[in-house]
Design a protein around this motif. Structure first.
Motif, PDB file in Angstrom:
ATOM      1  N   ALA A  14      39.091  32.779  50.791  1.00  0.00           N
ATOM      2  CA  ALA A  14      40.095  33.450  50.977  1.00  0.00           C
ATOM      3  C   ALA A  14      41.351  33.310  50.390  1.00  0.00           C
ATOM      4  N   MET A  65      40.948  32.264  46.777  1.00  0.00           N
ATOM      5  CA  MET A  65      41.064  33.562  45.940  1.00  0.00           C
ATOM      6  C   MET A  65      41.812  34.537  45.648  1.00  0.00           C
ATOM      7  N   ALA A 106      43.167  38.837  44.592  1.00  0.00           N
ATOM      8  CA  ALA A 106      42.966  39.825  44.944  1.00  0.00           C
ATOM      9  C   ALA A 106      43.398  40.393  47.228  1.00  0.00           C
ATOM     10  N   GLN A 128      39.304  43.053  49.647  1.00  0.00           N
ATOM     11  CA  GLN A 128      38.332  42.223  48.601  1.00  0.00           C
ATOM     12  C   GLN A 128      37.709  40.219  49.474  1.00  0.00           C
ATOM     13  N   MET A 129      39.101  39.937  50.205  1.00  0.00           N
ATOM     14  CA  MET A 129      38.539  39.285  50.520  1.00  0.00           C
ATOM     15  C   MET A 129      37.650  39.374  52.224  1.00  0.00           C
ATOM     16  N   THR A 145      33.886  39.405  51.418  1.00  0.00           N
ATOM     17  CA  THR A 145      33.158  38.388  49.983  1.00  0.00           C
ATOM     18  C   THR A 145      31.787  38.283  50.305  1.00  0.00           C
ATOM     19  N   TRP A 146      31.414  37.861  51.679  1.00  0.00           N
ATOM     20  CA  TRP A 146      30.018  37.267  52.175  1.00  0.00           C
ATOM     21  C   TRP A 146      29.204  39.046  52.415  1.00  0.00           C
ATOM     22  N   PHE A 166      36.429  39.330  41.082  1.00  0.00           N
ATOM     23  CA  PHE A 166      35.222  39.369  42.043  1.00  0.00           C
ATOM     24  C   PHE A 166      34.327  39.692  42.177  1.00  0.00           C
ATOM     25  N   LEU A 196      32.465  36.657  41.342  1.00  0.00           N
ATOM     26  CA  LEU A 196      32.507  35.783  42.061  1.00  0.00           C
ATOM     27  C   LEU A 196      31.171  36.261  43.095  1.00  0.00           C
ATOM     28  N   ILE A 197      30.899  36.951  43.223  1.00  0.00           N
ATOM     29  CA  ILE A 197      29.368  37.514  44.095  1.00  0.00           C
ATOM     30  C   ILE A 197      28.231  37.028  43.625  1.00  0.00           C
TER      31      ILE A 197
END
Length: 524
Positions: free
Chosen positions: A296, A299, A305, A309-310, A313-314, A363, A366-367
């Motif tokens: 986090a 990012m 971010a 978004q943070m 994230t998962w 973002f 990063l996914i």
């Protein structure tokens, strides 16, 4: 006339025999139906327990930083009011305890997050043998009870010390609930394909709990207060415990007469195959455990971010995790001898994905590597957790408490180090170096799983399931097995015998036999 009478009697006897056989068949069908129904209920109970444990583990992620900051601000306001009113106290009465400066907030939060895994790591070497001795149901009830108390403590906590105690108490409950729950699944589902499917369902619940906990906790915290998430989880935990009492009856007459004595946990740890699996479980979970407390901040610094978004994230990574579980279960059913390969493939995917995380600049990019990490973890966990049970079946005694305590220790090592060590590595070496190191560790460890390539060809010796404890043979199958044992020079002692009928001496004989056979496993 006599011939007709004889024929009538024979016909009547045949009808009675047929009715008796039909009644026995009906009873057997009912028993099998009840057994399958009970297995499904046990699977539901265990999955809910694992779901709750991971919900409680992750629900504090959006709550605790804000909650601790709020408590610190309240203590500062109280101090200013005391100073304005001429109070002569040398230190404000902080709800966080004396000497809690704001610059130590990150350290305090890191210790709070890691305390659960640390206590779990310390208790598991004791909980595993305890589960082997008393069975799986009572430790599961103990774990659910402790988790319920931990959740209530979280809801009522007013200072940092109480929060730390509640978090540590959760680790104690997890050491019993997680280990006994997974071991119970392995014990109830003895066929390899069914066992892999059941453990895969349990892993999916673990992932789902970790996924929904942060938005669940953040939403209830904002709209219903800080106690609401913990009270809801406490109610679900209480219902799960009541269902366990209704289905299994842990305090009833638990028949353990035919349950063998499990191998000591230190002997399981020295088994090279189990050691390789445990190392793989630790290594594959390190990227997830180390990224959760650090990604986090990275990012926010790298891609500016936003908060949502943070927070999410998962979220996308849940779907490839479930996909990985499903794919591994299907492949294991068709090609069970390639379990080691699925684990190695998963570790390679984790390594490659971890190395590409620092290269992401938004973002959406990063996914992709985060999904790759979770997909790889699903491959490793789903392939290797059933392998642990199989190794115990063929190399030791088919009691699963200690071996899954070792698996829980493997997870706890990663999650105990993550919140404390990851931030220090980022500050001293950098985020890029952290990810490259984690990726390289997974890629280098993957070839070690070649050690497991012949595991599927092992077969169990006669000492593990075929020797009856404390009682003689009951029926043709048991009699044949007893004769086989005698033919091999092993003389089981019936419970009613006068010589050698001591249960303790017999357990010693069985333990020695199992140790001898575990070192002399055969290949088919």
């Amino acid at each position: 006339m006599e011939a007709e009478a004889g024929a009538g009697r024979a016909k009547s006897a045949m009808e009675k025999l047929s009715d008796a056989m039909g009644e026995k068949t009906k009873q057997l069908g009912t028993a099998i139906h009840d057994m399958h129904r009970q297995r499904r209920l046990i699977l539901i109970i265990v999955c809910v327990a694992l779901f709750l444990d991971n919900m409680l583990y992750m629900v504090i992620v959006p709550i605790m930083p804000v909650y601790i900051s709020t408590m610190w601000a309240a203590s500062q306001n109280a101090a200013q009011e005391d100073n304005a009113s001429g109070a002569n106290d040398s230190w404000p009465k902080s709800v966080l305890g004396p000497g809690y400066p704001p610059e130590n907030e990150d350290i305090k939060i890191g210790v709070l997050f890691a305390s659960k895994a640390i206590l779990q790591l310390l208790v598991n070497p004791l909980s595993g043998p305890f589960i082997d001795r008393v069975g799986y149901d009572l430790p599961l009830l103990i774990g659910l009870t402790v988790m319920f108390l931990s959740t209530i403590t979280f809801a009522l906590a007013e200072n940092y010390a109480t929060l730390l105690a509640a978090r540590s108490l959760q680790g104690l409950g997890s050491a019993f609930a997680d280990t006994s729950g997974i071991a119970m699944i392995a014990d109830k589902y003895t066929e390899e394909s069914e066992r892999s499917r059941a453990l895969g369902i349990a892993l999916a619940f673990i992932s789902f709990g970790s996924l929904v906990a942060p938005p669940f906790g953040g939403t209830l915290y904002q709209f219903a207060g800080r106690r609401a998430p913990f009270l809801v989880l406490a109610c679900v935990c209480l219902l799960d415990g009541l269902l366990l009492l209704a289905v299994i009856k842990p305090f009833g007459s638990r028949a353990r007469a035919n349950m063998p004595v499990g191998s000591p946990i230190h002997r399981l740890m020295m088994d090279p195959y189990i050691a390789v699996v445990a190392g793989a479980l630790t290594t594959c979970n390190i990227p997830l455990a180390f990224l959760e407390p650090t990604i986090a901040t990275w990012m926010k610094q790298t891609m500016a971010a936003s908060e949502w978004q943070m927070g999410l994230t998962w979220l996308p990574a849940f779907f490839p995790h479930v996909l990985g579980v499903y794919v591994t279960v299907q492949l294991s059913a068709k090609y069970p001898h390639l379990q080691w390969f699925y684990g190695a493939l998963g570790m390679a995917a984790i390594g490659a994905s971890s190395c590409t995380v620092p290269a992401c600049r938004n973002f959406g990019q990063l996914i992709v590597p985060l999904c790759g990490i979770c997909f790889g973890i699903a491959l490793v966990d789903t392939a290797l957790l059933p392998t642990l049970a199989f190794l115990v079946d063929v190399r030791h005694v088919s009691v699963y408490g200690s071996v899954y305590a070792i698996a829980d220790i493997s997870y706890s090592v990663a999650y105990a180090l993550g919140p404390i060590v990851a931030s220090q590595i980022v500050h001293s070496l950098g985020f890029v170096q952290l990810n490259l190191g984690m990726g390289l560790a997974n890629v280098l460890y993957a070839p070690l799983l070649l050690v497991l390539r012949n595991v599927s060809h092992m077969k169990a010796s006669h000492s593990e399931r075929n020797i009856l404890l404390e009682e003689g043979p009951k029926g043709l199958y048991d009699t044949i097995k007893m004769e086989e044992c005698k033919g091999k020079g092993k003389t089981p002692h019936p419970a009613g015998g006068q010589e050698g009928s001591s249960v303790d001496s017999y357990h010693r004989n069985l333990t020695g036999a199992s140790e001898e056979d575990s070192s002399d496993y055969e290949y088919s």
